[in-house]
Design a protein around this motif. Structure first.
Motif, PDB file in Angstrom:
ATOM      1  N   PHE A  94      34.334 -25.636  34.523  1.00  0.00           N
ATOM      2  CA  PHE A  94      35.429 -25.297  33.603  1.00  0.00           C
ATOM      3  C   PHE A  94      36.008 -23.921  33.933  1.00  0.00           C
ATOM      4  CE2 PHE A  94      33.184 -28.689  31.518  1.00  0.00           C
ATOM      5  CZ  PHE A  94      34.226 -29.487  31.094  1.00  0.00           C
ATOM      6  N   ALA A 143      31.897 -27.224  27.552  1.00  0.00           N
ATOM      7  CA  ALA A 143      33.321 -27.172  27.908  1.00  0.00           C
ATOM      8  C   ALA A 143      34.101 -26.273  26.962  1.00  0.00           C
ATOM      9  CB  ALA A 143      33.916 -28.580  27.901  1.00  0.00           C
ATOM     10  N   THR A 175      35.439 -22.507  27.953  1.00  0.00           N
ATOM     11  CA  THR A 175      36.895 -22.348  27.970  1.00  0.00           C
ATOM     12  C   THR A 175      37.323 -21.246  27.011  1.00  0.00           C
ATOM     13  OG1 THR A 175      37.181 -24.658  28.599  1.00  0.00           O
ATOM     14  CG2 THR A 175      39.090 -23.561  27.613  1.00  0.00           C
TER      15      THR A 175
END
Length: 185
Positions: free
Chosen positions: A103, A139, A143
């Motif tokens: 990511f 994720a 992020t």
């Protein structure tokens, strides 16, 4: 702190009207099953030609797990495809840091090419055997941290992420969508 919007949708990543879509690729970069196969099929031969060129030049041994590289998008509505290789639990690749790197590296490539909108699949949650809840947690947290920091380190130096306005997690199946939605709320 970033003003980027993070959202989850259930759908087909190949139809997303974003600047860049992330491909859950295998290390060969030459297509495969799942998201990778769907992206290659929708993008057409131009994507495969660019991936072959990358294999002949920069990644003769394949793209490493956790790394990312951008190509054009062929026939897709996006401008770029960012390829990243997720860790395969079935092959003993159980380090969450490898998944987080997918990511982070993909966001770095998005920043490098100037993408303002990015769509991610649930990397490694399919055939690579990672639990959808673990993927969603890693994720979203990775992020958020990267966007809040505003930069990500890359082998070529830091990449500015301030231009990224939207990160959309495009998920196949209700149970995966629900797992990501829980992390986003």
């Amino acid at each position: 702190m970033s003003d980027a919007v993070l959202e989850a949708v259930e759908g087909d990543i190949t139809t997303q009207q974003v600047d860049a879509i992330v491909n859950a690729a295998n290390s060969s970069l030459l297509g495969g099953g799942g998201v990778d196969g769907a992206i290659h099929a929708a993008a057409g031969p131009a994507l495969l030609a660019e991936c072959r060129e990358l294999r002949q030049t920069r990644y003769a041994g394949g793209l490493p797990v956790g790394a990312a590289v951008a190509t054009g998008a062929g026939n897709l509505p996006a401008t770029w495809v960012i390829h990243t290789v997720g860790p395969n639990r079935h092959a003993g690749q159980t380090d969450p840091g490898l998944l987080a790197s997918c990511f982070r590296s993909s966001l770095g490539e998005a920043g490098r090419v100037g993408a303002r909108t990015v769509a991610f699949p649930a990397i490694s949650a399919g055939i690579y055997g990672w639990d959808r809840h673990d993927v969603a947690e890693i994720a979203v947290a990775t992020t958020r941290r990267a966007l809040e920091a505003g930069v990500v380190p890359t082998p070529d130096g830091e990449v500015d992420l301030s231009g990224i306005e939207l990160v959309r997690f495009v998920l196949f199946g209700r149970s995966v969508y629900d797992a990501f939605q829980r992390q986003l709320t």
